[in-house]
Design an enzyme around this catalytic site. Structure first.
Site, PDB file in Angstrom:
ATOM      1  N   ASP A   1      -5.015  -7.484  -4.260  1.00  0.00           N
ATOM      2  CA  ASP A   1      -5.381  -7.369  -2.856  1.00  0.00           C
ATOM      3  C   ASP A   1      -6.741  -7.976  -2.515  1.00  0.00           C
ATOM      4  O   ASP A   1      -6.852  -9.176  -2.351  1.00  0.00           O
ATOM      5  CB  ASP A   1      -5.306  -5.888  -2.459  1.00  0.00           C
ATOM      6  CG  ASP A   1      -5.463  -5.655  -0.966  1.00  0.00           C
ATOM      7  OD1 ASP A   1      -5.566  -6.638  -0.211  1.00  0.00           O
ATOM      8  OD2 ASP A   1      -5.479  -4.488  -0.535  1.00  0.00           O
TER       9      ASP A   1
ATOM     10  N   HIS B   1       0.824  -1.216   0.000  1.00  0.00           N
ATOM     11  CA  HIS B   1       0.000   0.000   0.000  1.00  0.00           C
ATOM     12  C   HIS B   1       0.858   1.266   0.000  1.00  0.00           C
ATOM     13  O   HIS B   1       0.808   2.040  -0.932  1.00  0.00           O
ATOM     14  CB  HIS B   1      -1.039   0.049   1.132  1.00  0.00           C
ATOM     15  CG  HIS B   1      -2.019  -1.062   1.090  1.00  0.00           C
ATOM     16  ND1 HIS B   1      -2.812  -1.295   0.000  1.00  0.00           N
ATOM     17  CD2 HIS B   1      -2.320  -2.053   1.991  1.00  0.00           C
ATOM     18  CE1 HIS B   1      -3.573  -2.360   0.223  1.00  0.00           C
ATOM     19  NE2 HIS B   1      -3.287  -2.851   1.425  1.00  0.00           N
TER      20      HIS B   1
END
Lengths: 442, 442
Positions: free
Chosen positions: B318, B267
């Site tokens: 993800d 991230h």
């Protein structure tokens, strides 16, 4: 009379109904029943059936730029130079071929009505064709072939920017005056699948006096026309408008009387609070084109604030970096999530309304974009058994459609009661081949 | 020995080569020639052939949330409650079924290697299964069936947030201590298609002392393991880290020695300049997951600044709101356009490197993700005649792939020299049916 039986269809509620029978006659929905078993003679539509999508803002020829402008650095303004280079080479013949392929791609993506923001009126240099509406008629013909409704948003374009002279590329866009524009527009003959709208390219390209003339013209028609304009796509436009007129582009439109009728602000990206209030109090509509706005580095528009103020929202694919109204729809919500850190600005039902009924209304197809008696028989079906959607539950189908589906999941499209896409393929021509042929000729 | 002939293939330059012959033997590329005519015995790959994509960050079970979390308002934190509800119901049998379908969707999208950030270790409540790695082995088996390489990023998860107790849902994630984690991880037997990596869930879930133990463990392996960690996905994590330790999450990792080896920051959304410098000076990697980060309202990470600082960038799907690495790739660029008003931050070649060679390296598949002798025979082919891509020119194929293609355009996927996807379909099982079955059992 044709009867369709949908395993699931969205009738406007917050979840789809099941076992929906849609009766149609001469292109109009005559009856809708829910909870039915499929009749023997019904055409079965397996998946989620939605009203046909309305693509409120299209420049068909921009499709030729897809993947050709992604090298190097730049901005909206450098991109525009590439766009003009494509425009320079178009004529009624090759624009017909290109638009036919582009509209074929649209209807394959479930779009049953397109608003073509059309300013490529004349020959390079500005001399009219023998038929001064030859280019617009090419677009009507292309739409007819592709099986899509078209609202020709015939666009007035007079100057190269706040009183500046037209560039050589821009000269073919101009009628010379708003009066000449309205004379030409008055001579357009509409086919059955076509409607007319007026458009002001922007406050860059049309002075306030001419905006007034255009607004008067569209309002004076027996059936008043929709009026569209590019509004505040880039900060520079706002700065220059303030410098030239002491008003924002929305302010210019308001003071010229352009917001009085059925007005749609295209992009509406960089608005002031006053702009939002002007659009809301006039009952105006805004059209967001998120995949273009991200491609062209325009920014994230205030769609949530507009919505909360009562402005009707619609969607368009504009430059056709992609043609996927579901991606446009979810991008509106997802952009706000990125900017705000919160989820839940525009829900699936609101986004579907933008893509369907709101969009049809902004294009003058009043009462369409809904699966209900009296509406046009325009609807699409999403294959909920695709690799992306398989396993989602009917109660979540609307969310699955908006947030996870792709244009490739459109398996069937009916427009005016005619099956245009079946089994995921256009029934009239091979769109990919048509696109290859068309791009080879531009 | 198998020979493939590609009409066009990307060999690392800024445009594809044509007539590319790829010879393979036992899953390895042995020779690459350009400008060739197709040999009689060669398998023809028509379109644009690219190295297989590496999906650096996956939580396979999040796929069950697709379209189920899009109602109402909320944030990352409310979404997490939904995610825990899915996690509560998984066991080695149904997780195998779900992961098999999810990995099938991945390989259908051209992904040949996945990094599974795996923390669903134990039974609900926290009691280990008889085989303490039963869940991880289910993932290995699922990947084998799906025909995808997997790096099991076995994740240490010890607390419910900065020293807080684990919630009931979280209790199955924890081994109790970093020492117990490393003991369990040491007993994992790797299949041929599998590699191992270590992971720190986050500074919320692992204290600095335990981070140090994990970093020492992965570095001490004969073949040091990659180490991944969620870093600064949400501003709140930064605030709490500063309050607890006087350091940002990146600072905690650095001071615990976690950045010394092959570290990937997942991230990396809300970083300080010091964080960026720490990642750059340590030779670390960052993994962006843009479709998840927009879904969860995380924000736009500083990918351009990281890139300019020398941090290697990679991509992941993800939470699998979508599984389309091309959408992840372009979103990285398009998000920056939205935020900056300028185009041209990450070009097509850079984005393809992130999706291929960079990603494979971050997962420990060193030397893969490129079409060159010695690399793994992992490659995918995009159908450049699809409705989205038809008419694009070979000189623009890389831009067309990154900015206009979709996972549905993947027509062929070869992994370790085996054809896993042909004609756009998984050759071993029907992925959509598998997904429907799996989601019915979770």
């Amino acid at each position: 009379m044709t009867t369709y039986w949908c395993s699931h269809a969205w009738l406007g509620r917050d979840h789809p109904d099941s076992g929906v029978e849609i009766q149609t006659d001469q292109g109009i929905i005559t009856n809708v029943k829910t909870g039915t078993e499929p009749g023997e003679s019904a055409t079965r539509l397996q998946g989620l059936t939605l009203p046909g999508f309305a693509n409120v803002h299209s420049h068909a020829f921009h499709r030729a730029l897809r993947s050709r402008t992604q090298r190097g650095k730049g901005s909206f303004w450098t991109w525009r130079e590439n766009m003009y280079a494509v425009a320079d080479n178009l004529n009624p013949d090759n624009y017909y071929l290109l638009a036919r392929a582009v509209y074929g791609e649209m209807v394959s993506a479930g779009i049953s009505a397109v608003g073509e923001f059309h300013y490529l009126h004349h020959q390079p240099g500005g001399t009219p064709y023998d038929n001064p509406n030859a280019m617009g008629e090419a677009l009507f013909a292309a739409a007819a072939e592709a099986g899509i409704r078209i609202t020709l948003l015939d666009t007035c374009y007079l100057s190269g920017g706040f009183g500046a002279a037209l560039s050589p590329s821009q000269s073919r866009f101009s009628d010379g005056s708003a009066a000449a524009w309205s004379t030409r527009v008055s001579s357009i003959a509409l086919p059955e699948h076509g409607r007319l709208g007026g458009a002001v390219h922007s406050v860059r390209a049309v002075d306030p006096g001419s905006v007034s003339e255009i607004a008067e013209f569209v309002a004076a028609r027996p059936d008043p026309l929709p009026l569209h304009a590019h509004i505040s796509e880039q900060p520079l436009e706002n700065e220059e408008s303030l410098a030239a007129y002491g008003m924002t582009p929305t302010g210019v439109m308001a003071s010229a009387g352009a917001l009085e009728g059925n007005f749609t602000a295209i992009h509406a990206t960089h608005l002031t609070t006053d702009d939002i209030n002007l659009l809301a109090s006039s009952g105006s509509t805004a059209c967001f084109c998120p995949t273009t706005e991200r491609d062209l580095a325009d920014g994230i528009g205030p769609s949530r604030r507009l919505d909360e103020s009562g402005v009707t929202l619609t969607l368009g694919t504009d430059s056709h970096a992609m043609i996927d109204l579901l991606e446009e729809a979810r991008a509106l919500e997802l952009n706000h999530r990125l900017a705000s850190g919160e989820r839940g600005h525009h829900d699936a039902v609101s986004l579907l309304e933008m893509a369907t009924s709101n969009g049809n209304e902004a294009l003058g197809w009043t009462g369409s974009g809904t699966i209900a008696p009296g509406a046009a028989a325009d609807f699409l079906t999403l294959d909920m058994d695709s690799i992306r959607l398989a396993g989602s539950q009917p109660r979540d189908y609307l969310e699955a459609a908006v947030f996870s589906a792709s244009a490739t999941d459109v398996s069937s499209v009916i427009v005016a009661g005619q099956q245009i896409v079946a089994g995921g393929r256009h029934v009239r021509f091979d769109v990919a081949s048509a696109m290859r042929e068309a791009l080879g000729s531009t």
